[in-house]
Structures are given as structure tokens and as C-alpha cells.
Design an enzyme around this catalytic site. Structure first.
Site, PDB file in Angstrom:
ATOM      1  N   GLY A 663      42.949  38.030  30.235  1.00 48.62           N
ATOM      2  CA  GLY A 663      43.582  39.326  30.085  1.00 48.62           C
ATOM      3  C   GLY A 663      44.273  39.395  28.740  1.00 48.62           C
ATOM      4  O   GLY A 663      44.111  38.524  27.889  1.00 48.62           O
ATOM      5  N   THR A 667      47.516  36.386  29.537  1.00 49.33           N
ATOM      6  CA  THR A 667      47.150  36.424  30.949  1.00 49.33           C
ATOM      7  C   THR A 667      45.779  35.775  31.123  1.00 49.33           C
ATOM      8  O   THR A 667      44.836  36.101  30.419  1.00 49.33           O
ATOM      9  CB  THR A 667      47.117  37.866  31.468  1.00 49.33           C
ATOM     10  N   LYS A 682      45.287  35.905  38.888  1.00 53.84           N
ATOM     11  CA  LYS A 682      45.821  36.236  37.569  1.00 53.84           C
ATOM     12  C   LYS A 682      47.131  35.492  37.380  1.00 53.84           C
ATOM     13  O   LYS A 682      48.055  35.639  38.177  1.00 53.84           O
ATOM     14  CB  LYS A 682      46.079  37.740  37.464  1.00 53.84           C
ATOM     15  N   GLU A 726      40.806  40.390  44.629  1.00 51.35           N
ATOM     16  CA  GLU A 726      39.435  40.188  45.079  1.00 51.35           C
ATOM     17  C   GLU A 726      38.564  39.608  43.970  1.00 51.35           C
ATOM     18  O   GLU A 726      38.642  40.037  42.809  1.00 51.35           O
ATOM     19  CB  GLU A 726      38.880  41.525  45.551  1.00 51.35           C
ATOM     20  N   ASP A 774      42.505  54.310  31.830  1.00 54.02           N
ATOM     21  CA  ASP A 774      41.745  53.302  31.087  1.00 54.02           C
ATOM     22  C   ASP A 774      40.423  53.019  31.784  1.00 54.02           C
ATOM     23  O   ASP A 774      39.993  51.872  31.903  1.00 54.02           O
ATOM     24  CB  ASP A 774      42.559  52.025  30.935  1.00 54.02           C
TER      25      ASP A 774
END
Length: 1072
Positions: A663, A667, A682, A726, A774
């Protein structure tokens, strides 16, 4: 500890000075060594080749057995660069463009064809294993805006067909495409085949080749051909401008000097581009300058049993052999302008200093080669009164794109899989590899994998392909056995190229091999010592770091980590903001993995990329410490256990060291297991607990939906927050742009159904007053339902990445100022986000355009992005607003093109109608998500048939003589819907059956609706031959009529929606 650090400091200094000595030794050995390019047996040959160069003042000379070659400084220091490019395009023409303004000056040979041209005798027999490019299987079909009276002739390919392409470089590199093998590059070019001919290859077929070369001397100021060898057909020059510009610093019209040039990954070019010019070159604007350029035609004719089965023609443009030496010196751009050819027939002029695109020149076809025009010092001394044909005053030098490849396009240079773009213009079938034409990596992938069955449309193979390299040509192509051109075959036209020319004199003989010199022995001794001390230093560093980390293991509820954060704070104490990265080595645990988020943030197979806002370090400020303390108190710390296999267990969550995605700003997404279920985890830094919690809150509010990514739980350690969500197979971008990697998944997907799922997920967000902001293919995740009992749909689309999402206040229709301006990703942002300035004079945030008009920014921003995603998915990666560089500029102008939907037939017509509304410039003109879901694009065949029958029933009650206003609206623009006479589009057996019962008017829409209704009601009474033509009910029957008349359903739908929307029989078609 101090003694260890002292030793470490000493070792570092020692290694540093050792490396200096090593470099000095290497330089000394290089300078004292010599290179034996020619031995005694080739002395005469080398001299003969060198004699090809003109005896000028700067030509190489031999002194004392040493070939003295001029340096780059001597060759180009006093040279002048002519203010024009010469561009050879794949359609065979030559063009000249002003280097400053980008304006076309002249063009030549506009009817030529340097690509792979195919001709075939229509009377000759063609083996089934070969394919003539002009003789594909053809079927008549109606697509897109081509109506029943104007059918489109489309060519198709089968598994037995092989298509040939050529890359217009290095003698014409050959490629072959077959449905079973994909695209294959052959190791022999057309030039090689011509030089090796005649030869028997490919099932004993005879290849006979020849070539024809013509030398032209051209006046580059106006394009006139002043001489031609041998003389022959005279070519006409098309003049665009008669005089070159003289204002060097002028800015071209339409040029965007602020547009940052980016590589295919989306990142800005490396700031370490050091390939800059060492001299200031003068750009000449003289009226007269002459150059030589050679046009070589290569012909290959393939015979089978005395019959010609295929003719190949390749035309190549090259400088003369006199200029080979100068090309070897041409390693960087003289005026820092590099011309890069793009797949979309444009030429991008890039400034190598600033890394910005200075110009974007549209061409009629892609550029094959770009030449610089350079006047050398000795040519300036030529008497201008002499005949220009005998004395060309300038030389042509190919632009050195290879020099900049690794620096400007590092991903292409490092990529193990090469990509090649293929297409055709007229009869020229060309290929462009990303190593020779780097910008083609931005092209969409070929869409041929979208099609199932024995035949696929020919135009579906055009696009970007992953190259399947093979050492032997035709090795895997069906029916085409491998072959080798014998090594003993050498054509009389073959040439030996000169070795790479450096700045030092090159001796013809090498009396002292490098390996025997004393300096070489010293070099290897110093290298051995340096490597030894480097190894010692490495292990010393490991010992010191391990001693610093060991005490952390005793602390409760922590994981043993060697993180750079604390060290960075000590080094840069007092800085309030910085980027944080973690390190990872092969032997350490997964917490040490370095975060390297890419531009698209989705470079792995199984990914879950979620954007998190910019990271801030923990501050020493007391207020910040208090804030951190309060944030951490929101969730009790969990017990963290470091497992022996490198994984980490946090309560019931186990996180494995396998990274499946990155990320933003540190992240990292890992693979994990939560309560015996595979999940994605995450890992977010605790500094951003509050921001991550807001995203979790949005997930909790919205994930109770089959098309929203599911949130499971969150766990917290003292340093990280773990968000469990998920696990998905891939994202939509991966599926569309890499269909080969997801072949099984791709074949199981109905794209229209997939788009409905995405819209269904967006409708759930909008029902909760959430604006995603987004939406893009990278944020649409795909999960596979392995159990057939879970859902009828095997592949499920999930909307993810709520980092930029915003919940609207009650009755609020637009977004807050603080979060609106930077929302969205490049290419997927609506025009109101790109061009608006926010007005703070209203509680409902408004957007003021450059023209002063006020627009609201609301759910319509998601609808715009969704329309672009629809087009991207259906067309195999295309964007309605054009290529990467022009995309947002076209969004701001409202310039879009939906032409690629035409090949999808009735589905393409419906999709174009919906997408055109979704990407409307004005937000108020875009449909709501409920209208999108109810559009006929998503209707099944049964619903389409019911609707057309209901329309027919409704209009049958209207007065026909004279026609009622409503009936007149139905018949309005009937020619574009059903053509001049719809009976000519139907099968003859159906038309004969119609005439037995009543008369129909072939120009009326009402009558074709009556035919559809009557044949549906009396379907069982129809003859068997007519039922076979119409197909089964409801799918085959409906498909027959909507494919014959793709505009019929859409025409009736808009009439009902605009006029009859309040009538009860139509509400089920219009209300969600």
C-alpha cells in the site's frame, strides 16, 4: 560497545581506501592494455573496410601500426546541429519536423511501404499451413454503428493460420503469430533471408530473395531530391513549410512544458540521469544542407511446386556506410532532445535534462527511425558553389535511444519478459518491441484471448503481446518445422561491422596480452584483499546489530524487530515528517520487509492494495505523545508471538512473511490465516491508527454486501495495526492486461455480468451516502467461488480501497474542501475534480470551472470513473479519453472516443449509449447508479424480448392514418435503426413465411416490431426451417433480431424512458 564501533569505523575506512586503490589499479590496467581486434590474417580486410570512409581531415589514420581514431570531442566539438528531425515512418514515408516548434516541413515517398508487405497471386494455390495476409476467412456481420444496410466485412483467424510481422529495425526483425503459440520472434531477419537465398525451408519450399538499393541526396531545407543513384522514377516532395524557424527559444503551440515524463510504471524518470551533453552545440538554421540516405528494398518470394505462394517486401532507410563511424560516436542527444515513437502514431520529444515532454507530434503512422542532421567541421569547408549532389554537407545520425533505455526506462531494461506491439497500416504489418520503442509498453494488450471458438476476429490480435522467444524459427508453429540457415552460406552483400570505437588509439597488433602484465597481478591481489576485508566488515556489523536487538526479546507483547525508525530518529532528530521504510533480508522475519509501493500499487498475483495517507513519524512533542497514547487506548494490545517459521501470531490471527502487495507509504499486505480462513492482512503503522480506524469504520458500515470487500477484524501490537480482510485472486487491471496469467479465470467470466456486479457494489455505497472517489481497475478485486453452492457466479467483483472515501452529511450532495482536491487517481478523475476550484462560500461545496460555471461534486464523480472502467473492461484495456499522456487533458476538454466498442455488435451499441452518458462533462447529466443498473446493457434476452413485445402492443393502439404524434416519434430516424428496407436483412425463408399472412412495410419500425411479436406468439406454428433460423426461445430468438437491428432496442428504450415512463407496463423496466 565503543571498542566494537571503533573497530567498525577503522574497517570501513580501510575498505574505502582499498576500493580507491582498486579503481586506480583497474584504470591503470585498462589504459595500459591493448585490444587485438584484428590479427595478421585480417590485416588486409580491415584496411579495405576502413577505406570506405572519405579521406577527410578527421578521418582515422594509421601511425606506427596503430589506428588513430578521433575522439568524440574532436568529431563533434565544432559540429552544428540542423534544426530539424528526419523521421522514417512505418508506412514508408520520410518526413521532416522542426526541432523547436514540431511543425512538419516536408514529406517524401508517401506511397512507400517499409513494413512487411504481402502480395499474392489470386490464381495460385495456398497451402493450409500458410496464411496470406490479404486472404483471411471473411464473414459478414453488423457491428456498432454499422447498420443493416451497411454491413461490415470482418476477417477471422483459425488455429491453422499464421500471421507475419516485421519490426522496422536491424534489417527487418521477423515475428510470427499463431493462436497456439502466441507471438514468436524469429532469429533471422528478412535481410538475413535475402543474403542466404536461394534456400529450401519450411516443408521444402523455396525462398528466393533479392534486394535493390537507391541512394538519394536530399536538400533538407525543402525536401527536394537533388540527385538519385541509380536514376529512375522521380518522387514528388510535399512541402508543408518553406523556411525553418529561427527563434531557438520559442515555445511550440500546444506544447506542455510542465508535463512530467514518466516511465511505463507511472513513476517520474530517475533524477540521476547523467547522460548530458559535454558541449554546447549550435543549432543551424541555414537555408541549404544536403544529406545522403539509402533506400533498400528486400524481396522474398516463396515457391511451392513452382507456384508463388507468398511475396514479402521490406524497405529500409539507412545512412550511407561513410557515416557508420560517426554513428558510433553518437551516444547522447546534441541538444538534449530525444524523439520517442509511440504506438498511437505520435512522436514525443523529451528533454533529457529536465525529463519533461516538450512536444507531442501527431503522425500518420508510427515512427520507425528518427535521424539527427549534423554538419561536421570538415564539411563546413566545402565550396558551396560545387554540385550539391557530389558533396553532401551533413550526415544523418540515428538517435541513440539505447543509451537512455536503462536510465529512463529501468523496468524495461530489467524485465525478463519482453513485450512487443503488433498492428498494421494498410498492407504494412509491423511490430514494435519495447526495447527499441520503449513507449509501446503503454499500449493495451491484445484482446484475442477474450474470444472462444475456432475463429477469432483478426483485429483482436493487434496490441501488446508478451514475447515467446525461441532459438529456432517456426519451432512451435503448427506444420512449420524448424530450420537453420547454414552457417557456411555467406552472401556477397554481407558486411563486417567495425568494432566499438573508443577515445583511445587502437593498435592493430597486441604484443602484450592483458593477463601477463605486472599491473594485472597487482590488480587481482588488491581485489582479493578488499573482498576479504569486506566480508569481515559485514560479519562485524551483524554482530553489533544482533547485540543491540537482543534485549528487545525480553520485553512483553513485542516482536523482535530491527527497525530503521529509531536509528533514523537519532540521525534526523528534530524533523517533524519523513518517510518510513522497513528492511527485509532473506533470513530475517517478515517485519523487516522494505516497503516499495509502485505507481499502480498492484504488481503481484494475489494482491490487496489499499491506499493509506502519508505517514508521519512519532514526534518527541509532548502533545503528540499524548495523542499517540490516547489512540493506542482504543484497542487493547494483543499478545504477539514470533513463530519459528517466520510467521507472527496475534491472538487468533497468524501472519505469514509472504508479501502479496504494498500500500502507500509503508503499508504492507501479507498473506495470513484467521480462524482457519485464508485472509489478507494489512499491516499499518500505529502512527496512523486514527486514519486507519476511519477506513475500518467505513468497511464495517459497507461490507455487508456481496460486492464489497469483506472486513473480518483488527489486531494491534505496540507498533502495528493489523487489518484482516478478504483474500482475493487478482484485481480487474491484472485480469484485463494480463489475461494469459489468469487464463482459467478469464475464460469463466462474463464481462457484462462482471460490470453489473461492480455497479451493484457502487449502488450499495451510494445508498449509504458514501462516495468512493478512487474507483479504478486496480481497486476492483476479484474472488473465485470454488464451491458451486455459494453463488451461481463463479467470479465475484469486490470494491476495495476506502482510504479516500467520504461519507456525506445528511442531505449533502457534495464533498468537503479538505478532502476533495486531491481525490482520485490519474486517468480516472472526473473533470470537475481536475479543473475545479472549490468555493467556500457555501455549505454545500461547489466547483467553479475556468469558465466561471458552478458544478456540484457528488456521487457523479463515481459514475464518471465507473463509465471509464466499463469501457476499459469491454475493450481490453482501452481508455475512452485516449492514451496515458493525453488522458487527463482530454478529460478536461471533454474529448472522448468510443470507437473500439463497434466490434462488439449489439452489446457494443448498448455499452456506448450507457458509457457516453456516464462520462458526460457535466455531472448533472450523468445518470444515477440506479439508472445505470436498469440500462438494457444488463438485461437478459428474456427481458429484452418482453420489452419489445410490450412496446409493440402499446403502439398498435395508436392512430396510423394520419399517424399520431407518438407514432411519428417511433418512426423518427427509422433509416438509422432498420435501414431502407428491413426485409433485406432477414433470412429468405422468414421473409417468405411473412408474405403468406399479411403485408408488411419494410420501412416502418412498427412493422418489424409486429413481426417480432407475431412470430413470438406463433413460434410453435412456424416451419422447422424458420425455427432453425430464428433459434430457440428466448435467447436465440431475441439474439437474431437484436443482432440484425442493434439500434432497435435502444431506440425503443429511449422513447419509453422519455415519454412513456409513467405508464405502468413499463415501470418494471425503468425502476430499480
Amino acid at each position: 560497545m565503543k571498542s566494537l564501533k571503533g573497530r567498525l569505523l577503522f574497517l570501513r575506512k580501510f575498505v574505502f581506501f582499498s576500493l580507491l586503490i582498486l579503481l586506480f589499479a583497474h584504470g591503470a590496467s585498462s589504459s595500459s592494455s591493448s585490444f587485438n581486434y584484428f590479427d595478421k590474417r585480417t590485416n588486409g580486410k580491415a584496411n579495405n573496410e576502413l577505406a570506405l570512409f572519405s579521406p577527410t581531415a578527421d578521418s582515422p589514420s594509421s601511425v606506427d601500426g596503430v589506428l588513430e581514431l578521433p575522439s568524440a570531442e574532436n568529431v563533434f566539438a565544432e559540429s552544428s546541429l540542423y534544426n530539424a528531425f528526419i523521421v522514417a515512418t512505418v508506412d514508408g514515408s520520410l518526413h521532416s519536423y522542426d526541432r523547436i516548434t514540431g511543425q512538419e516541413l516536408w514529406s517524401l515517398f508517401t506511397n512507400a511501404n517499409p513494413g512487411l508487405s504481402y502480395t499474392k497471386d489470386e490464381n495460385s494455390l495456398l497451402s493450409s499451413k500458410f496464411l496470406s495476409q490479404s486472404n483471411f476467412k471473411s464473414y459478414n456481420s453488423t457491428h456498432g454503428e454499422f447498420y443493416s444496410d451497411s454491413t461490415l466485412n470482418i476477417s477471422y483467424l483459425s488455429d491453422d493460420d499464421t500471421v507475419w510481422f516485421v519490426e522496422p529495425i536491424d534489417g527487418g526483425i521477423l515475428y510470427a503469430f499463431n493462436l497456439q503459440t502466441g507471438l514468436v520472434r524469429l532469429p533471422h531477419s528478412i535481410k538475413d533471408l535475402v543474403h542466404a537465398s536461394p534456400i529450401r525451408l519450411l516443408n521444402n519450399n523455396v525462398f528466393v530473395g533479392s534486394k535493390n538499393t537507391t541512394l538519394f541526396t536530399i536538400d533538407v531545407s525543402n525536401g527536394d531530391i537533388v540527385s538519385q543513384y541509380p536514376s529512375g522514377h522521380r518522387y514528388e516532395t510535399h512541402h508543408s513549410v518553406h523556411n525553418l524557424g529561427t527563434k531557438r527559444d520559442s515555445v511550440p503551440s500546444g506544447a506542455d512544458s510542465d508535463l512530467s515524463f514518466k516511465d511505463p510504471s507511472g513513476k517520474k524518470l530517475s533524477e540521476s540521469l547523467d547522460l548530458l551533453d559535454d558541449f554546447n552545440y549550435q543549432v543551424t538554421v541555414s537555408n541549404k544542407s544536403f544529406v545522403d540516405i539509402a533506400r533498400t528494398e528486400y524481396f522474398i518470394t516463396i515457391y511451392s511446386d513452382s507456384n508463388v505462394i507468398l511475396d514479402l517486401v521490406y524497405i529500409d532507410w539507412t545512412p550511407t556506410k561513410n557515416e557508420i563511424m560517426y554513428e558510433s560516436f553518437h551516444s547522447s542527444s546534441f541538444d538534449s532532445k530525444l524523439a520517442l515513437s509511440s504506438y498511437d502514431s505520435s512522436l514525443h520529444i523529451v528533454d533529457t535534462h529536465s525529463k519533461f515532454i516538450k512536444q507531442n507530434i501527431p503522425l500518420m503512422s508510427p515512427a520507425a527511425t528518427v535521424f539527427d542532421i549534423v554538419t561536421l567541421p570538415h564539411n563546413k569547408k566545402i565550396d558551396k558553389s560545387q554540385t550539391p549532389a557530389k558533396f553532401p554537407t551533413s550526415v544523418l545520425l540515428r538517435q541513440p535511444i539505447d543509451t537512455y533505455l536503462e536510465t529512463m526506462f529501468p523496468q524495461i531494461a530489467r524485465n525478463k519478459t519482453e513485450h512487443v506491439y503488433i498492428n498494421h497500416i494498410g498492407n504494412a504489418w509491423f511490430a514494435m518491441s519495447e526495447r527499441h520503442y520503449p513507449l509501446v509498453s503503454l499500449a493495451p494488450e491484445a484482446s484475442f484471448l477474450y474470444y472462444n471458438g475456432f475463429y477469432i476476429p483478426l483485429n483482436s490480435i493487434f496490441g501488446l503481446h508478451s514475447l515467446m522467444a525461441t532459438p529456432k524459427p517456426f519451432f512451435a508453429l503448427p506444420g512449420l518445422p524448424g530450420y537453420d540457415i547454414p552457417s557456411y552460406v555467406e552472401s556477397e552483400g554481407s558486411t563486417k561491422t567495425l568494432p566499438s570505437i573508443g577515445k583511445k588509439p587502437i593498435p592493430l597488433l597486441d604484443p602484450n596480452p592483458i593477463s601477463s602484465t605486472p599491473i594485472s597481478i597487482t590488480f587481482w591481489v588488491i581485489m582479493f584483499l578488499s573482498v576479504s576485508f569486506t566480508i569481515v566488515t559485514f560479519f562485524s556489523i551483524l554482530r553489533i546489530r544482533s547485540s543491540e536487538v537482543r534485549p528487545l526479546k525480553s520485553q512483553k507483547n513485542t516482536v523482535s524487530i530491527n527497525n530503521k525508525i529509531d536509528t533514523s530518529k537519532r540521525r534526523r532528530k528534530g524533523k517533524r515528517r519523513k518517510r518510513v521504510s522497513d528492511e527485509h533480508s532473506a533470513s530475517s522475519n517478515f517485519n523487516e520487509i522494505e516497503s516499495q509501493a509502485s505507481f499502480e500499487q498492484n504488481q503481484t498475483l494475489d494482491i490487496l492494495s489499499e491506499n493509506i495517507v502519508e505517514i508521519q513519524d512519532k514526534s518527541t512533542d509532548p502533545l503528540q505523545k499524548s495523542l499517540d497514547s490516547s489512540l493506542k487506548s482504543h484497542l487493547p494490545e494483543a499478545t504477539v508471538i514470533q513463530n519459528t517459521d517466520g510467521s507472527v501470531t496475534v491472538n487468533s490471527l497468524t501472519v505469514y512473511p509472504e508479501v502479496i502487495g504494498y500500500g502507500s507509504h509503508g503499508t504492507i499486505v501479507y498473506r495470513g490465516v484467521y480462524e482457519d480462513r485464508e485472509v489478507a492482512v494489512k499491516r499499518v503503522l500505529m502512527e496512523f491508527y486514527d486514519l486507519a480506524s476511519r477506513e475500518i469504520t467505513l468497511l464495517q458500515q459497507s461490507d455487508n454486501h456481496p460486492n464489497i470487500v469483506r472486513y473480518y477484524c483488527k489486531q494491534k501490537s505496540d507498533q502495528f495495526l493489523y487489518i484482516v480482510i478478504e483474500l482475493c485472486k487478482c484485481n480487474l487491471s491484472d485480469l484485463i492486461e494480463k489475461p494469459i496469467a489468469y487464463d482459467d479465470l478469464f475464460k469463466s467470466i462474463d464481462l457484462v455480468s462482471l460490470l453489473y456486479q461492480i455497479a451493484f457494489g457502487v449502488s450499495h455505497l451510494h445508498s449509504l451516502d458514501l462516495v468512493h472517489r478512487d474507483l479504478k481497475p486496480q481497486n476492483i478485486l476479484l474472488v473465485v467461488n470454488n464451491s458451486p453452492n455459494l453463488s451461481k457466479t463463479r467470479v465475484r467483483a469486490l470494491i476495495s480501497d476506502f482510504g479516500l472515501s467520504k461519507k456525506l452529511d445528511f442531505n449533502q450532495s457534495s464533498l468537503r474542501n479538505t478532502t476533495f482536491e486531491a481525490a482520485g487517481s490519474y486517468g480516472w478523475r472526473s473533470p470537475e475534480i481536475l479543473s475545479g476550484s472549490l468555493s467556500q462560500q457555501s455549505k454545500e461545496i461547489q466547483v467553479k470551472t475556468r469558465e466561471g460555471r458552478i458544478r456540484q461534486a457528488s456521487h457523479a464523480t463515481d459514475i464518471f470513473a465507473l463509465g471509464c472502467i466499463f469501457y476499459y473492461t469491454l475493450t481490453g484495456g482501452m481508455h475512452p479519453f485516449g492514451s496515458h499522456y493525453d488522458c487527463e487533458g482530454n478529460i478536461l476538454k471533454g474529448n472522448y472516443c468510443l470507437v473500439h466498442l463497434q466490434s462488439l455488435g449489439e452489446c457494443g451499441v448498448l455499452a456506448a449509449d450507457l458509457i457516453e452518458d456516464m462520462i458526460a462533462f457535466e455531472p448533472s447529466k450523468r445518470p444515477t447508479i440506479e439508472v445505470v443498473l436498469n440500462h438494457p446493457l444488463f438485461w437478459d434476452y428474456a427481458k429484452k424480448l418482453d420489452f419489445l413485445i410490450d412496446v409493440s402492443d402499446r403502439f398498435e393502439v395508436e392512430e396510423r392514418d394520419p399517424p399520431s404524434p407518438l407514432l411519428q416519434m417511433l418512426e423518427n430516424n427509422s433509416k438509422s435503426v432498420i435501414g431502407e428496407n428491413w426485409t433485406t436483412c432477414l433470412h429468405s425463408s422468414l421473409v417468405d413465411n411473412l408474405g403468406k399472412y399479411r403485408k408488411y412495410d419494410g420501412s416502418k419500425i412498427l412493422d418489424i416490431l409486429r413481426v417480432l411479436r407475431n412470430k413470438r406468439h406463433h413460434y410453435q406454428d412456424l416451419p422447422e426451417s424458420v425455427r432453425r433460423v430464428l433459434g430457440d426461445l428466448p435467447d436465440g430468438f431475441t439474439s437474431y433480431f437484436v443482432e440484425k437491428f442493434p439500434m432497435l432496442l435502444l431506440h425503443c428504450y429511449h422513447l419509453v424512458k422519455d415519454v412513456l415512463y409513467e405508464e405502468s407496463q413499463f415501470k418494471r423496466y425503468l425502476e430499480y
